[in-house]
Design a protein around this motif. Structure first.
Motif, PDB file in Angstrom:
ATOM      1  N   ARG A  96       0.835  -1.203   0.000  1.00 53.51           N
ATOM      2  CA  ARG A  96       0.000   0.000   0.000  1.00 53.51           C
ATOM      3  C   ARG A  96       0.865   1.247   0.000  1.00 53.51           C
ATOM      4  O   ARG A  96       1.804   1.367   0.786  1.00 53.51           O
ATOM      5  CB  ARG A  96      -0.922   0.007   1.213  1.00 53.51           C
ATOM      6  N   VAL A 100      -3.478   3.728  -2.581  1.00 49.99           N
ATOM      7  CA  VAL A 100      -3.346   2.814  -3.726  1.00 49.99           C
ATOM      8  C   VAL A 100      -2.663   1.521  -3.290  1.00 49.99           C
ATOM      9  O   VAL A 100      -1.617   1.557  -2.627  1.00 49.99           O
ATOM     10  CB  VAL A 100      -2.548   3.471  -4.871  1.00 49.99           C
ATOM     11  N   HIS A 102      -0.601  -1.586  -4.513  1.00 50.54           N
ATOM     12  CA  HIS A 102       0.211  -2.022  -5.647  1.00 50.54           C
ATOM     13  C   HIS A 102       0.220  -3.550  -5.716  1.00 50.54           C
ATOM     14  O   HIS A 102       0.630  -4.218  -4.759  1.00 50.54           O
ATOM     15  CB  HIS A 102       1.643  -1.503  -5.509  1.00 50.54           C
ATOM     16  N   LEU A 125      -9.020   2.493   0.440  1.00 50.11           N
ATOM     17  CA  LEU A 125      -8.366   2.367  -0.858  1.00 50.11           C
ATOM     18  C   LEU A 125      -9.233   2.992  -1.954  1.00 50.11           C
ATOM     19  O   LEU A 125     -10.468   2.939  -1.900  1.00 50.11           O
ATOM     20  CB  LEU A 125      -8.124   0.902  -1.201  1.00 50.11           C
ATOM     21  N   ALA A 127      -7.738   2.783  -5.413  1.00 49.90           N
ATOM     22  CA  ALA A 127      -7.263   2.194  -6.670  1.00 49.90           C
ATOM     23  C   ALA A 127      -6.277   1.069  -6.412  1.00 49.90           C
ATOM     24  O   ALA A 127      -5.708   0.938  -5.319  1.00 49.90           O
ATOM     25  CB  ALA A 127      -6.611   3.263  -7.540  1.00 49.90           C
ATOM     26  N   GLN A 129      -2.826  -0.503  -8.382  1.00 43.04           N
ATOM     27  CA  GLN A 129      -1.846  -0.318  -9.455  1.00 43.04           C
ATOM     28  C   GLN A 129      -1.267  -1.671  -9.827  1.00 43.04           C
ATOM     29  O   GLN A 129      -0.909  -2.475  -8.962  1.00 43.04           O
ATOM     30  CB  GLN A 129      -0.729   0.630  -9.028  1.00 43.04           C
ATOM     31  N   THR A 154      -8.409   0.980 -11.468  1.00 45.91           N
ATOM     32  CA  THR A 154      -7.123   0.345 -11.752  1.00 45.91           C
ATOM     33  C   THR A 154      -6.219   1.366 -12.437  1.00 45.91           C
ATOM     34  O   THR A 154      -6.685   2.223 -13.190  1.00 45.91           O
ATOM     35  CB  THR A 154      -7.288  -0.899 -12.650  1.00 45.91           C
TER      36      THR A 154
END
Length: 257
Positions: A96, A100, A102, A125, A127, A129, A154
């Motif tokens: 995180r 976001v 990841h 959250l 999004a 990635q 996304t």
């Protein structure tokens, strides 16, 4: 032994011989088809794809690149620790950064359950990635469904890659933001438990899997025609989608300059 008993015994032996002959014929056909599949695969094993490496820029009509999920060179980026897909985590890692999450690395069996657990741990959250060479189609679809249910976007930043099964996760974002210098690619993949099944045994799994993928893409609002490129590209190659294709197929809602 009476004549009647001898006749009945003879009929049983005749029936057994017929059944054995049919079984032998079926086995012979199976071996023939399996051998044909193996022979057909030999050229790929002996002569790898003649396409350029992934690091070679793509252009319209020149979008297919040589690809091995565990051994594909990536363009160098100062702040990225990997120079090859083999350097990436062997299963998805979750990290995180602000709001976001990841997702990095190969998509392995069981990663969908791990992702669902990560969503329950992380609040706030907005999004996810992505940077992944692909992997388990089933897990990618399940991750995508969880991601859409959570109402997340996304994102792909410059030099991020999303290949094979990864675009199914990309497709699940409510909004899908892709940097113009990221790479999204599709190809054929396996749906069954084994990746070495002869084609004549794997047809049912392939058809069922393709049907599930197309239903999934449609539900995510992605044009299922993107699958024409996947179906036409062998597993040892990857078809890299151009900016216009990402937008036309709605795999990206925005390509960021």
């Amino acid at each position: 032994m009476s004549a009647t008993e001898k006749s009945a015994l003879s009929r049983r032996w005749d029936t057994r011989r017929v059944l054995m002959a049919v079984l032998g014929l079926q086995l012979g056909m199976a071996l023939f088809l399996a051998g044909r599949d193996v022979i057909g695969a030999v050229p790929q094993l002996v002569w790898p794809s003649p396409q350029p490496q992934l690091t070679t820029p793509v252009a319209p009509g020149d979008q297919t690149r040589r690809y091995a999920p565990r051994d594909t060179p990536l363009r160098e980026m100062p702040d990225r620790p990997w120079r090859n897909t083999g350097d990436m985590p062997q299963r998805l890692s979750f990290e995180r950064v602000d709001d976001v999450l990841h997702l990095t690395g190969a998509i392995e069996v069981g990663d969908a359950a791990r992702f669902a657990e990560a969503l329950t741990r992380e609040s706030g959250l907005t999004a996810v990635q992505l940077s992944s060479p692909g992997g388990s189609v089933h897990d990618a679809l399940e991750i995508g469904r969880s991601l859409r249910a959570a109402g997340l976007d996304t994102v792909m930043a410059a030099q991020d890659v999303c290949f094979s099964a990864c675009p199914y996760i990309l497709a699940s974002g409510v909004a899908r933001h892709v940097d113009h210098d990221a790479a999204v690619g599709v190809h054929q993949h396996y749906f069954g438990q084994s990746t070495v099944l002869p084609a004549f045994l794997a047809v049912e799994d392939i058809q069922r899997g393709q049907g599930e993928v197309m239903t999934y893409l449609d539900a995510m609002g992605v044009d299922t025609l993107v699958m024409q490129h996947a179906l036409a590209t062998p597993p040892d190659e990857i078809y890299v989608l151009l900016r216009e294709e990402l937008l036309d197929y709605r795999l990206a809602t925005e390509v960021i300059d």
